[in-house]
Design an enzyme around this catalytic site. Structure first.
Site, PDB file in Angstrom:
ATOM      1  N   ALA A   1       0.807  -1.236   0.000  1.00 54.17           N
ATOM      2  CA  ALA A   1       0.000   0.000   0.000  1.00 54.17           C
ATOM      3  C   ALA A   1       0.835   1.279   0.000  1.00 54.17           C
ATOM      4  O   ALA A   1       0.360   2.324  -0.438  1.00 54.17           O
ATOM      5  CB  ALA A   1      -0.933  -0.005   1.216  1.00 54.17           C
TER       6      ALA A   1
ATOM      7  N   MET B   1       2.573   2.098  -6.899  1.00 55.13           N
ATOM      8  CA  MET B   1       1.309   1.565  -7.424  1.00 55.13           C
ATOM      9  C   MET B   1       0.297   1.366  -6.304  1.00 55.13           C
ATOM     10  O   MET B   1      -0.894   1.621  -6.491  1.00 55.13           O
ATOM     11  CB  MET B   1       1.560   0.221  -8.140  1.00 55.13           C
ATOM     12  CG  MET B   1       2.096   0.350  -9.535  1.00 55.13           C
ATOM     13  SD  MET B   1       1.077   1.405 -10.583  1.00 55.13           S
ATOM     14  CE  MET B   1      -0.459   0.531 -10.586  1.00 55.13           C
TER      15      MET B   1
ATOM     16  N   THR C   1       1.981  -7.384  -9.388  1.00 56.34           N
ATOM     17  CA  THR C   1       3.437  -7.541  -9.272  1.00 56.34           C
ATOM     18  C   THR C   1       3.950  -8.366 -10.456  1.00 56.34           C
ATOM     19  O   THR C   1       3.393  -9.420 -10.746  1.00 56.34           O
ATOM     20  CB  THR C   1       3.778  -8.249  -7.939  1.00 56.34           C
ATOM     21  OG1 THR C   1       3.123  -7.552  -6.895  1.00 56.34           O
ATOM     22  CG2 THR C   1       5.271  -8.287  -7.697  1.00 56.34           C
ATOM     23  N   THR C   2       4.983  -7.877 -11.110  1.00 61.14           N
ATOM     24  CA  THR C   2       5.497  -8.590 -12.283  1.00 61.14           C
ATOM     25  C   THR C   2       6.744  -9.394 -11.895  1.00 61.14           C
ATOM     26  O   THR C   2       7.214  -9.317 -10.758  1.00 61.14           O
ATOM     27  CB  THR C   2       5.840  -7.605 -13.419  1.00 61.14           C
ATOM     28  OG1 THR C   2       6.727  -6.610 -12.902  1.00 61.14           O
ATOM     29  CG2 THR C   2       4.601  -6.944 -13.971  1.00 61.14           C
TER      30      THR C   2
ATOM     31  N   HIS D   1      10.539   1.879 -20.730  1.00 54.53           N
ATOM     32  CA  HIS D   1      10.089   2.059 -19.342  1.00 54.53           C
ATOM     33  C   HIS D   1      11.026   2.996 -18.588  1.00 54.53           C
ATOM     34  O   HIS D   1      12.159   3.222 -18.995  1.00 54.53           O
ATOM     35  CB  HIS D   1      10.032   0.711 -18.616  1.00 54.53           C
ATOM     36  CG  HIS D   1       8.812  -0.090 -18.947  1.00 54.53           C
ATOM     37  ND1 HIS D   1       8.709  -0.847 -20.090  1.00 54.53           N
ATOM     38  CD2 HIS D   1       7.626  -0.237 -18.287  1.00 54.53           C
ATOM     39  CE1 HIS D   1       7.510  -1.433 -20.124  1.00 54.53           C
ATOM     40  NE2 HIS D   1       6.845  -1.078 -19.049  1.00 54.53           N
TER      41      HIS D   1
ATOM     42  N   LYS E   1      12.664   0.461 -13.366  1.00 55.53           N
ATOM     43  CA  LYS E   1      12.072  -0.864 -13.605  1.00 55.53           C
ATOM     44  C   LYS E   1      13.114  -1.950 -13.378  1.00 55.53           C
ATOM     45  O   LYS E   1      14.224  -1.868 -13.902  1.00 55.53           O
ATOM     46  CB  LYS E   1      11.500  -0.937 -15.027  1.00 55.53           C
ATOM     47  CG  LYS E   1      10.816  -2.259 -15.293  1.00 55.53           C
ATOM     48  CD  LYS E   1       9.800  -2.188 -16.389  1.00 55.53           C
ATOM     49  CE  LYS E   1       9.143  -3.535 -16.624  1.00 55.53           C
ATOM     50  NZ  LYS E   1       8.409  -4.044 -15.459  1.00 55.53           N
TER      51      LYS E   1
ATOM     52  N   GLY F   1       6.945  -7.545 -18.522  1.00 49.49           N
ATOM     53  CA  GLY F   1       5.958  -8.636 -18.563  1.00 49.49           C
ATOM     54  C   GLY F   1       4.982  -8.431 -19.718  1.00 49.49           C
ATOM     55  O   GLY F   1       4.503  -9.394 -20.326  1.00 49.49           O
TER      56      GLY F   1
END
Ligand code: NAD
Length: 272
Positions: free
Chosen positions: A11, A15, A103-104, A158, A162, A168
Site C-alpha cells: 500500500a 502503485m 506484481t510482475t 520504461h 524498472k 511482462g
C-alpha cells in the site's frame, strides 16, 4: 452484488498508493486494510494525504496473515515485489481471499504453482502484467494482425527504476502473437555480424524484443509488423500510472466469478 472489501498489499509503494486512492473513490468497494513493511503503524492518511476520508484512518500493518484473518477481505490487491508476491498469494488463498496481482516478474513455474494453489483451495487469482485497458487492446490487436505479416519486433520503453527486462507486457504480447501464429512461426531477419552483442534484442516466439530504460518514460510499447513494402506499428503510450487503476478495479469486481488462475486482463475486456 454487495460491497467488495479490499486489502491492498504494498500500500505504501507507488502503485499501491494509486490503488488505495482508486479503491477509496470507487463505487461498491471499500478499502478495509493496508499491508506494507515500509509503513508499519502509520495511518494511511499520513502517507497518502489525498486519500478519501473513510480510508485515511486505516493503520498500515506489516503482517499479512494476521491482517487477512482479522479483516476477512474479499480481495487482496498486490503490487509488491517478485521476491514476496508468492508468499502473499499463498497467505491470501489460505485465508479464503481472492487475489488480484499486479506484481510482475512471475516465472512460468510460479504461474503453475499459483494455479495449483488456487485450485486446491477453491480460490481465484488474477495476475496481469499490465492492467492498462489500452495496453491490453494493443496486445489483442497485435495478436490479430500477426497472421497477415511475416516479421514482427517489439520495442518497449520504461522508466529507469524498472527492475526487470523485458517487461511482462512485452513477454505476454510475444506469447499471444506466437500462439496466434500456431504452427506457422514468424520469420526473423538473419544478421550476419553482430558488431555489439545483443543489438538485435532478446528473441521470444521469433519476435525480437528491445527494452529501453530511461527517465521520462512511464510504460510504452510499440509492436512493429513487417510485410512486403509496408510496416504496421501498433503503439501504446502511458502518460500516468493512473491508467492501471480502471483495469485493477475491473479485475477486483470480476474475480468473484472466476476460479483458479487467470493470466491477463484480456478475458475481462468488454465485460463492463
Ligand atoms: P514500489 O517499490 O514503489 O512498491 C512496492 C511496495 O511493496 C513497497 O512499498 C514495499 O515496501 C512493499 N513491500 C515489500 N515487501 C512487502 C511485503 N512482504 N508485503 C507487502 N508489501 C511489501 O514498486 P511499484 O512501482 O509500486 O511496483 C510494484 C510492482 O508492480 C512491480 O513488480 C511492478 O513491476 C509492478 N507493476 C505492475 C503493473 C501492472 O499493470 N501489472 C503496473 C505498474 C507496476
Amino acid at each position: 452484488m454487495g460491497v467488495v472489501r479490499i486489502l491492498v498489499s504494498g500500500a505504501c509503494g507507488s502503485m499501491g498508493g494509486y490503488v488505495c486512492r482508486g479503491v477509496g473513490a470507487a463505487d461498491g468497494m471499500e478499502l478495509v486494510a493496508a499491508v506494507d513493511p515500509a509503513g508499519i503503524g502509520h495511518h494511511l492518511g499520513e502517507i497518502l494525504p489525498d486519500l478519501s476520508e473513510e480510508s485515511k484512518g486505516i493503520k498500515v500493518s506489516g503482517h499479512l496473515a494476521s491482517t487477512l484473518e482479522h479483516y476477512e477481505p474479499d480481495v487482496m490487491i498486490d503490487f509488491t515485489r517478485p521476491a514476496v508476491v508468492m508468499n502473499n498469494i499463498e497467505a491470501a488463498l489460505n485465508a479464503g481471499t481472492a487475489c488480484v496481482v499486479g506484481t510482475t516478474g512471475f516465472s512460468e513455474i510460479d504461474s503453475k504453482t499459483v494455479a495449483r494453489m488456487a485450485e486446491s483451495k477453491g480460490g481465484a487469482c488474477l495476475s496481469a502484467p499490465n492492467f492498462s485497458i489500452g495496453a491490453n487492446l494493443m496486445m489483442k490487436f497485435a495478436a490479430e494482425a500477426v497472421s497477415s505479416f511475416e516479421y514482427a519486433e517489439i520495442i518497449e520503453r520504461h522508466h529507469e527504476h524498472k527492475k526487470d527486462a523485458p517487461s511482462g507486457t512485452a513477454v505476454k504480447t510475444a506469447e499471444m502473437m506466437a500462439a496466434a501464429r500456431g504452427s506457422k512461426p514468424l520469420s526473423v531477419v538473419p544478421t550476419a555480424r553482430h558488431n555489439v552483442a545483443g543489438s538485435r534484442g532478446g528473441v521470444l516466439g521469433n519476435i525480437p524484443i528491445h527494452a529501453v530504460r530511461m527517465p521520462g518514460y512511464v510504460a510504452n510499447q510499440e509492436v512493429v509488423l513487417g510485410g512486403l513494402g509496408e510496416t504496421l506499428t501498433i503503439s501504446h503510450e502511458t502518460t500516468s500510472r493512473e491508467c492501471f487503476i480502471p483495469g485493477v478495479l475491473l479485475a477486483a469486481r470480476a474475480i468473484s466469478g472466476l476460479s483458479g488462475l487467470t493470466y491477463g486482463l484480456d478475458s475481462l475486456l468488454g465485460d463492463e
